[in-house]
Structures are given as C-alpha cells and as structure tokens.
Design an enzyme around this catalytic site. Structure first.
Site, PDB file in Angstrom:
ATOM      1  N   LYS A 139      -0.116 -10.773   3.331  1.00  0.00           N
ATOM      2  CA  LYS A 139      -1.361 -10.054   3.600  1.00  0.00           C
ATOM      3  C   LYS A 139      -1.483  -9.792   5.103  1.00  0.00           C
ATOM      4  O   LYS A 139      -1.255 -10.689   5.910  1.00  0.00           O
ATOM      5  CB  LYS A 139      -2.550 -10.892   3.098  1.00  0.00           C
ATOM      6  N   THR A 140      -1.863  -8.546   5.430  1.00  0.00           N
ATOM      7  CA  THR A 140      -1.919  -8.158   6.842  1.00  0.00           C
ATOM      8  C   THR A 140      -3.302  -7.635   7.244  1.00  0.00           C
ATOM      9  O   THR A 140      -4.097  -7.227   6.391  1.00  0.00           O
ATOM     10  CB  THR A 140      -0.897  -7.030   7.118  1.00  0.00           C
ATOM     11  N   HIS A 141      -3.521  -7.650   8.570  1.00  0.00           N
ATOM     12  CA  HIS A 141      -4.672  -6.970   9.180  1.00  0.00           C
ATOM     13  C   HIS A 141      -4.061  -6.139  10.302  1.00  0.00           C
ATOM     14  O   HIS A 141      -4.045  -6.552  11.462  1.00  0.00           O
ATOM     15  CB  HIS A 141      -5.639  -7.988   9.804  1.00  0.00           C
ATOM     16  N   LYS A 188     -10.539  -4.185   3.830  1.00  0.00           N
ATOM     17  CA  LYS A 188     -11.959  -4.327   3.451  1.00  0.00           C
ATOM     18  C   LYS A 188     -12.742  -3.036   3.712  1.00  0.00           C
ATOM     19  O   LYS A 188     -13.706  -3.002   4.488  1.00  0.00           O
ATOM     20  CB  LYS A 188     -12.628  -5.491   4.181  1.00  0.00           C
ATOM     21  N   ASP A 205     -17.092   2.034   3.035  1.00  0.00           N
ATOM     22  CA  ASP A 205     -17.810   3.264   3.396  1.00  0.00           C
ATOM     23  C   ASP A 205     -17.867   4.222   2.200  1.00  0.00           C
ATOM     24  O   ASP A 205     -17.396   3.904   1.105  1.00  0.00           O
ATOM     25  CB  ASP A 205     -17.121   3.907   4.613  1.00  0.00           C
TER      26      ASP A 205
END
Ligand code: S5P
Length: 273
Positions: free
Chosen positions: A64-66, A97, A100
């Site tokens: 998992k990345t950001h 995440k 919008d």
C-alpha cells in the site's frame, strides 16, 4: 448467509462470490500465496519506499502506497513497483482516500502526476460525497486494461473519528449499489467489536482490509490505535495492514515474515470447522 458461515469460508471459496475482478484476483492470490498481509512505507523518500517493497515482496499480498508523500516522485517509482509486483505476486493499493464529487475524482484518479488508475490495482474512497464518487472513479477504472477495485472507508482507526455505526451501515449500502467496482471496505483493525459489526452487514464476497494492526503498541501520539493480528482476523478482517510495525523494524523482511505467519495462523484458526 450468516456471519458465522462467512467467517468459516476460505478466501478461495469467497473469491467466486466477489463481483469485482480485482477483488476476485486478490482473494485467489491470498489463497495461493498463503498470506493475508499488507504493508507499506509511509515515507517521503522513494529509495526507502522501493527498498522496503523489495524486502517484503515475498511475504505480502498487497503493498500500500501514499504516492503524494514522495519528495522525489517520478514514473520510475510506480514502474518499478509494478515490476516487483509482477515478479513476486502481490498487488498495489494506492491509499488515495478520494473524497470529492464524481467529476473531480475522475481527473484525480486518471490524470495528474500520479495517474493512479494506470498502475494501482486498488484505491480507496470515502463514502461521504455519496455514490457519485464511485460512478466517477468507475468511469476511469473500466477503461483500464487490467481490473481495478475500490475499497470504501466504512470505518477509521483514529481516535475520535466520525465514522459511526450509522455511517458504516450507509457506506455498506452504497457499496451494494456498485459491487462491480467496490471490492470491499476499510475496517478498523484496532476495534474488534466494530469490525465484527462491519463483517455482519457486508456481502460475503467483500474484502475487509484492516489497518490499525501492530503488536506491542496501543497507538501513536497522533490518535492512531492498534490491536493485534489475531484480534483483527478473529473479528472479521480479511487483510491486516501493518505499516510502521514493519517499516520501522530493524529487519523488515523478518518482521514481515512474523506478521505474515501470525495473520495466516489466525485465518486458519478462524476457518477451522
Ligand atoms: O482508518 C484508517 C485508514 C487507513 S487506510 N487508518 C489508517 O491508519 N489507514 C492507513 O493505514 C494510514 O493512512 C497508514 O498508511 C496506514 C497505517 O499505518 P501504521 O504505520 O499506523 O500501521
């Protein structure tokens, strides 16, 4: 199907119940590779990120990345992660995440510097904007040559978060409207009672991805909360995400191996008839 029945089913048995192709692939991969561990390295340095991915590649099902944390992002980073994921059989999850309106997330998911949809098997979204967010993301996802899945945030781990029981329930209802895209939920690994509630109301083919897992720590200084792999899996998590519990350890590979063994043993215990 009751929650007790779902908790006794293997990942392979549940794969056929998933309506999302990326989710099916993930459940099958967990069954084959015998791991339900996700990890990631929350860092601003791409060398550190890639070094960790290499260290843990054999132990994990998801990295998992950001990407938006990186000071030095280039497309080589995602290219290298993609190569590693193919060589070592794991999947990529960009923890973006989204939160919008559909029109806006479409551009955020498909365009810009990161072009998330092009390389990430999974991403995630908040349910607060309503179903338009899923429609927007799905318009991008369905144009991709490989399957794409989305985890909806049904719960959060941080202390004082606003995702209460009613929010979780409405999030599950939203997911039920788009099962071809929503592969599962982010559930609070740190809260067994809430996780069980989520498993109870979720469709059997959906995957519960649980951050908030670490051994020997209750939380961090900024409100994060932790529980153990055993408690998260017993409560109904399918995938445990251990971030700093692995990235900050002296031997990332050995630590990942240890969490992998704990996660898998807890799952075997859970499905034992
Ligand atoms: O509620 C949440 C949802 C997520 S996706 N709580 C979380 O902690 N996460 C993510 O999981 C968070 O963004 C971080 O990347 C990871 C937890 O990291 P750790 O170092 O605390 O294990």
């Amino acid at each position: 199907m009751t929650v007790e029945v779902v908790l006794k089913m293997s990942y392979g048995e549940r794969a056929v119940l998933s309506n999302n192709s990326a989710g099916q692939k993930l459940l099958q991969l967990m069954e084959e590779k015998k791991t339900n561990l996700s990890t990631g390295c929350d860092t601003s340095n791409s060398k550190e990120l890639l070094s960790m991915a290499r260290n843990v590649a054999e132990e994990i099902v998801i990295f998992k990345t950001h990407m938006d944390m990186l000071d030095d992002f280039t497309e080589n980073v995602t290219g290298e992660l993609k190569d590693l994921s193919r060589q070592h059989n794991f999947m990529l999850f960009e923890d973006r995440k989204f939160a919008d309106i559909g029109f806006t997330v479409k551009l955020q998911y498909g365009k810009g510097i990161y072009k998330i949809a092009q390389w990430a098997d999974f991403t995630n979204a908040h349910s607060v904007p309503g179903k338009g967010i899923l429609q927007g993301l799905f318009e991008v996802a369905k144009e991709m040559p490989e399957p794409r899945g989305c985890f909806l945030l049904a719960q959060m781990t941080a202390e004082g978060n606003l995702a209460n029981k009613d929010y979780t329930k409405k999030t599950v209802e939203m997911a039920n409207e788009m099962p071809e895209f929503v592969c599962g939920f982010i559930g609070a690994g740190s809260n067994a009672e809430r996780l069980r509630e989520l498993r109870t109301i979720s469709a059997p083919g959906t995957i519960i991805f649980a951050p908030g897992v670490q051994i020997g720590k209750e939380g961090d200084a900024l409100g994060q909360k932790y529980a153990t792999p055993e408690s998260a899996i017993a409560a109904g998590a399918d995938i445990i995400h251990v971030g700093r519990g692995i990235s900050n350890s002296d031997n990332q590979k050995e630590t990942a191996k240890k969490y992998r063994e704990l996660g898998w043993k807890s799952y075997q215990q859970r499905i034992k008839k």
